[in-house]
Design an enzyme around this catalytic site. Structure first.
Site, PDB file in Angstrom:
ATOM      1  N   ILE A   1      -4.502  -8.168   0.505  1.00 30.19           N
ATOM      2  CA  ILE A   1      -3.604  -7.541   1.478  1.00 30.19           C
ATOM      3  C   ILE A   1      -4.123  -6.106   1.598  1.00 30.19           C
ATOM      4  CG2 ILE A   1      -1.927  -7.016  -0.350  1.00 30.19           C
ATOM      5  CD1 ILE A   1       0.284  -7.144   1.732  1.00 30.19           C
ATOM      6  N   SER A   2      -4.351  -5.671   2.800  1.00 27.27           N
ATOM      7  CA  SER A   2      -4.974  -4.363   3.022  1.00 27.27           C
ATOM      8  C   SER A   2      -4.135  -3.221   2.478  1.00 27.27           C
ATOM      9  CB  SER A   2      -5.216  -4.138   4.512  1.00 27.27           C
ATOM     10  OG  SER A   2      -6.126  -5.070   5.012  1.00 27.27           O
ATOM     11  N   GLN A   3      -4.823  -2.143   2.148  1.00 23.01           N
ATOM     12  CA  GLN A   3      -4.196  -0.889   1.732  1.00 23.01           C
ATOM     13  C   GLN A   3      -3.218  -0.456   2.829  1.00 23.01           C
ATOM     14  OE1 GLN A   3      -7.307   1.929   1.145  1.00 23.01           O
ATOM     15  NE2 GLN A   3      -5.960   3.691   1.075  1.00 23.01           N
TER      16      GLN A   3
END
Length: 157
Positions: free
Chosen positions: A114-116
């Site tokens: 899950i992206s930053q």
């Protein structure tokens, strides 16, 4: 010499007042940090059980938005509102929920992440959305980016 005596006399008069104010502020601050509003009562951190879970994550989410997103120049109101609204901790495994609002990507299994949070906000803001769009989100992964977009646009596919 007169000036030094004058200053010293004023300092001696003001010092007790400043000391009392400092003690009062310190006492009030410790009460507020403890979350009790009462002197001498110990409070809890965000990790202790008495703190309502959703409120804990809401505080972490607000901190994330201000510390990681707004402070780095994201200024689009709809993006900021979406980031404040979507519960990122619900898009990761239970054992990672307390890390969900930290400034780094998290593994969601099978080599995916899950992206930053900042990257999600940056990608969202760069789309310059008006709210009337229909968005096709490919490679959804956890679904977090799609959920953020859904807060802004008409439809997400």
């Amino acid at each position: 010499m007169f000036f030094q005596k004058y200053i010293l006399k004023r300092v001696y008069l003001i010092f007790p007042i400043l000391l009392i104010l400092l003690m009062l502020i310190s006492s009030l601050t410790s009460c507020k940090e403890a979350g009790t509003g009462e002197p001498g009562k110990s409070g809890a951190s965000l990790d202790e059980e008495w703190f309502p879970e959703e409120e804990k994550y809401e505080i972490l989410r607000d901190d994330m938005v201000y510390a990681q997103i707004i402070s780095r120049g994201i200024s689009d109101a709809s993006t900021i509102n979406a980031m404040e609204t979507v519960p990122r901790h619900e898009f990761v495994s239970e054992n990672q929920q307390d890390d969900a609002y930290k400034d780094h990507p998290l593994s969601i299994g099978k080599g995916q992440t899950i992206s930053q949070p900042y990257i999600v906000a940056l990608m969202t803001e760069s789309l310059e959305l008006t709210g009337e769009e229909k968005v096709l989100e490919i490679g959804t992964g956890s679904g977090y980016q799609a959920a953020v977009l859904a807060e802004i646009v008409d439809k997400v596919f």
